[in-house]
Design a protein around this motif. Structure first.
Motif, short mmCIF file in Angstrom:
data_model
loop_
_atom_site.label_atom_id
_atom_site.label_comp_id
_atom_site.label_asym_id
_atom_site.label_seq_id
_atom_site.Cartn_x
_atom_site.Cartn_y
_atom_site.Cartn_z
N UNK A 2 0.84 -1.21 0.00
CA UNK A 2 0.00 0.00 0.00
C UNK A 2 0.87 1.25 0.00
N UNK A 3 1.95 1.23 0.78
CA UNK A 3 2.86 2.38 0.85
C UNK A 3 3.42 2.71 -0.54
N UNK A 4 3.93 1.67 -1.22
CA UNK A 4 4.51 1.93 -2.54
C UNK A 4 3.45 2.51 -3.46
N UNK A 5 2.23 1.96 -3.39
CA UNK A 5 1.15 2.49 -4.21
C UNK A 5 0.95 3.98 -3.97
N UNK A 6 0.92 4.36 -2.69
CA UNK A 6 0.70 5.77 -2.36
C UNK A 6 1.87 6.63 -2.83
N UNK A 7 3.09 6.09 -2.71
CA UNK A 7 4.26 6.85 -3.19
C UNK A 7 4.16 7.07 -4.70
N UNK A 8 3.73 6.04 -5.42
CA UNK A 8 3.59 6.18 -6.88
C UNK A 8 2.50 7.19 -7.22
N UNK A 9 1.40 7.15 -6.47
CA UNK A 9 0.32 8.13 -6.71
C UNK A 9 0.84 9.54 -6.48
N UNK A 10 1.61 9.74 -5.39
CA UNK A 10 2.13 11.07 -5.10
C UNK A 10 3.11 11.52 -6.19
N UNK A 11 3.92 10.58 -6.69
CA UNK A 11 4.85 10.97 -7.75
C UNK A 11 4.07 11.34 -9.02
N UNK A 12 2.89 10.73 -9.19
CA UNK A 12 2.02 11.12 -10.31
C UNK A 12 1.56 12.57 -10.16
N UNK A 13 1.27 12.97 -8.92
CA UNK A 13 0.89 14.37 -8.68
C UNK A 13 2.06 15.29 -9.02
N UNK A 14 3.28 14.86 -8.66
CA UNK A 14 4.47 15.68 -8.94
C UNK A 14 4.66 15.85 -10.44
N UNK A 15 4.56 14.75 -11.16
CA UNK A 15 4.80 14.79 -12.60
C UNK A 15 3.57 15.25 -13.38
N UNK A 16 2.45 15.41 -12.69
CA UNK A 16 1.22 15.76 -13.38
C UNK A 16 0.77 14.66 -14.31
N UNK A 17 1.02 13.40 -13.91
CA UNK A 17 0.68 12.27 -14.77
C UNK A 17 -0.51 11.50 -14.18
N UNK A 18 -1.65 11.57 -14.87
CA UNK A 18 -2.89 11.00 -14.36
C UNK A 18 -2.76 9.49 -14.16
N UNK A 19 -2.07 8.81 -15.09
CA UNK A 19 -1.99 7.36 -15.01
C UNK A 19 -1.30 6.93 -13.71
N UNK A 20 -0.20 7.60 -13.37
CA UNK A 20 0.50 7.24 -12.14
C UNK A 20 -0.40 7.47 -10.94
N UNK A 21 -1.18 8.54 -10.98
CA UNK A 21 -2.08 8.84 -9.86
C UNK A 21 -3.11 7.71 -9.71
N UNK A 22 -3.74 7.33 -10.83
CA UNK A 22 -4.79 6.31 -10.75
C UNK A 22 -4.20 4.96 -10.34
N UNK A 23 -3.11 4.55 -11.01
CA UNK A 23 -2.52 3.24 -10.71
C UNK A 23 -2.06 3.18 -9.26
N UNK A 24 -1.36 4.22 -8.80
CA UNK A 24 -0.86 4.24 -7.43
C UNK A 24 -2.00 4.18 -6.42
N UNK A 25 -3.07 4.93 -6.71
CA UNK A 25 -4.20 4.95 -5.78
C UNK A 25 -4.88 3.59 -5.72
N UNK A 26 -5.03 2.92 -6.86
CA UNK A 26 -5.64 1.58 -6.88
C UNK A 26 -4.84 0.64 -5.99
#
Lengths: 472, 123
Positions: free
Chosen positions: A230-254
């Motif tokens: 779960x932690x890694x998922x959240x980290x990936x979602x946050x990095x999606x926010x940094x890069x402005x990349x929707x896919x990373x946000x959705x995948x990380x949040x899932x």
């Protein structure tokens, strides 16, 4: 010639939908494999999209790095034994967390000196505003925690280090100091974007991850793997926010959501809280328990007697536990099931949610031994069937069938959901010794008149019972 | 900050989709769920590629390429191992265990059943 932002967004959306379908496919074993392939296709679409939509330097290097990563991971994934699955998941989880932390660090370096270039769909990085700073600090810290925690988990599962809780005096103080320092460093990163503080933050995250997992005992490791996932998922979602990349946000949040649900499901299946597992050892070794064998009289018997009990029954319920996984006895138990079914006996498997070394691990081990998934019953559906079972065969499990969880309010496992094998007409335990299970408490069921014990390594005992059944 | 709000909206909705989809996963498949979810977060590869593609100096490039290697290992390894696991989850075993034969027998139960029905009717 780059893809337009609209096409990029559409392709990323398609990839995100593929990931959702991958998880949705897992609602049934029939659709699960196709779902996973859809997920892999989504990942491929996403990677191709990034090459087509962003102006990239160093493309030969990047492709070489992808080739190296694939060449390392694919053979390992293809060859790993199913009993070693938890280690592998921990390892892959850790490298994912490490990658997220690195991406955040490099993006911080990229965002601060020259403002005003677009990296993704949403141009959040043109000014390092505090919200982007927050997402970067979060990714650095959580990614590093996940990386280090997963590596320690891997070392524990692979038995590169002791599987017992590692506790030393002053641990809570050190942990608190590291956390305070990490929060301070995060604040500095958020408001200044200083690179070297970001590196310090990663180091503090690594320390946190190590200190978090060291005190966790071997049998609680499944919950920790799930939590770090779960932690890694959240980290990936946050990095999606940094890069402005929707896919990373959705995948990380899932992934964050799935890890959270699993962690809670596992903890409740053990009748404990997540906080109790992580910080239990801080409060004085609640997980240590007694390892002293009892010397009260029990009825132990021979493999031949057990074979007679099984061979002349009509319904047999097998309860496989951690001991079966350790002894690698899953193929022998599949043969025993086949031999009993050949005699017209109905055989089903009752699977406790925490059997094995990670959530649902026992199902994978039995599936590997070619046992059809219809014969694997979940706890909630199998419990009412014990009443009509002639024999319950418990192989390498103890705490998950201990009636004290229902009857003794003072017991440490009181309230934990159990498999109610005591309702069966006869209970056979295949056990290594009279040592109590992980929780360190006596199992009264062992001393009941309907109970028979067969001592020995699970795989050896099963082999002897199997040949005795064939000889009937 | 319209873009920020759009991202926030997507994030919040994704949380709900995640909980909704995952809470329907059968507990039989919890291990493949973990390794599948694990593979999905390997999509950080996209981020790693972006930072590697923008790396100016050698150090940055080296670190970014390390991130690419790690993320690829996560992504590829995760999907491969999940596929291997899910392949093993089969239904009621058909008599021969070879995959080809079981696929053939899975396709043919209907005619086999009508054959026996015919025999029963003839008796």
């Amino acid at each position: 010639m780059l893809l337009s932002p609209t096409w990029t967004a559409i392709l990323y959306l398609a990839a995100a939908v593929c990931f959702i379908l991958a998880l949705k496919g897992l609602s049934s074993p029939k659709t699960a494999r196709r779902g996973n392939l859809i997920g892999a296709a989504g990942a491929l679409v996403a990677v191709i999209t990034v090459f087509l939509s962003v102006r990239l330097e160093n493309i030969p290097w990047i492709i070489a790095a992808i080739a190296v990563g694939s060449a390392i991971a694919a053979p390992v994934a293809r060859r790993v034994q199913m009993t070693q699955m938890p280690q592998l998941v921990a390892l892959f989880n850790g490298v994912g967390g490490g990658a997220a932390a690195l991406v955040a660090l490099l993006e911080l370096g990229h965002a601060t000196p020259d403002a005003g270039d677009t990296t993704g769909l949403y141009d959040l990085t043109s000014v390092l505003n505090p919200w982007v700073g927050l997402a970067i600090a979060f990714t650095l810290l959580v990614g590093a925690v996940s990386f280090a925690g997963s590596m320690v988990t891997f070392a524990k599962l692979q038995e590169l280090m002791t599987t017992r809780p590692v506790v030393f005096p002053g641990l809570p103080v050190i942990m608190a100091a590291v956390l305070v320092a990490a929060i301070a460093a995060s604040v500095v990163v958020i408001f200044t974007g200083a690179i070297w503080i970001a590196v310090v933050l990663i180091v503090l995250g690594v320390a946190t991850g190590v200190l978090l997992v060291l005190p966790v005992g071997g049998a609680d490791v499944p919950i920790v793997i799930s939590l770090l996932n779960a932690f890694t998922g959240l980290a990936v979602a946050a990095s999606g926010l940094v890069l402005g990349n929707v896919l990373l946000v959705v995948a990380g949040t899932l992934v964050g959501a799935s890890g959270t649900i699993l962690t809670r499901a596992m903890a409740s299946a053990m009748g404990r809280s997540v906080a109790g597992i992580l910080f239990g050892a801080f409060r004085g070794g609640s997980t240590a328990g007694s390892t002293v064998a009892s010397d009260r009289p029990v009825r132990s018997s021979s493999a031949e007697d057990v074979a007679v009990l099984l061979g002349y029954a009509q319904r047999v319920i097998i309860v496989p536990g951690y001991g079966l996984a350790v002894a690698q006895g899953q193929h022998t138990i599949a043969e025993l099931q086949a031999a009993l079914e050949a005699r017209g006996i109905e055989v089903i498997f009752a699977i406790h949610p925490v059997a094995g070394r990670m959530p649902g691990h026992m199902n994978v081990l039995l599936a590997e031994a070619n046992i059809p998934y219809e014969a694997l019953k979940e706890m909630s559906e199998v419990n009412r069937e014990f009443k009509t079972a002639d024999v319950a065969l418990v192989v390498g499990a103890n705490d998950v069938v201990n009636p004290a969880a229902k009857t003794t309010p003072g017991s440490p496992i009181y309230g934990m959901p159990i498999l109610e094998v005591d309702a069966a007409r006869q209970v056979v335990f295949l056990k290594r010794s009279m040592r109590p299970g992980f929780a360190g408490i006596e199992n009264e069921l062992l001393f009941e008149p309907q109970t028979t014990l067969l001592f020995g390594d699970a795989k050896d005992s099963l082999g002897k019972v199997l040949s005795a059944v064939k000889a009937l | 900050m319209d873009d920020g709000i759009a991202l926030l909206t997507i994030t919040v909705l994704a949380v709900f989709v995640g909980f909704e989809v995952v809470s329907k996963v059968s507990s039989t498949l919890h291990t493949p769920l973990m390794s599948g979810a694990n593979a999905i977060h390997g999509i950080i590869l996209v981020g790693a590629i972006i930072v590697a593609g923008q790396a100016g100096d050698g150090w940055t490039l080296a670190l970014a390429l390390l991130a690419v290697v790690l993320a690829t290992a996560n992504l590829v390894g995760g999907f491969v191992v999940t596929d291997r696991m899910l392949e093993m989850f089969r239904g009621r075993r058909s008599k021969p265990t070879e995959p080809a034969a079981s696929a053939a027998s899975a396709a043919s139960p209907a005619p086999a059943a009508t054959d026996t029905d015919a025999k029963e009717a003839g008796r």
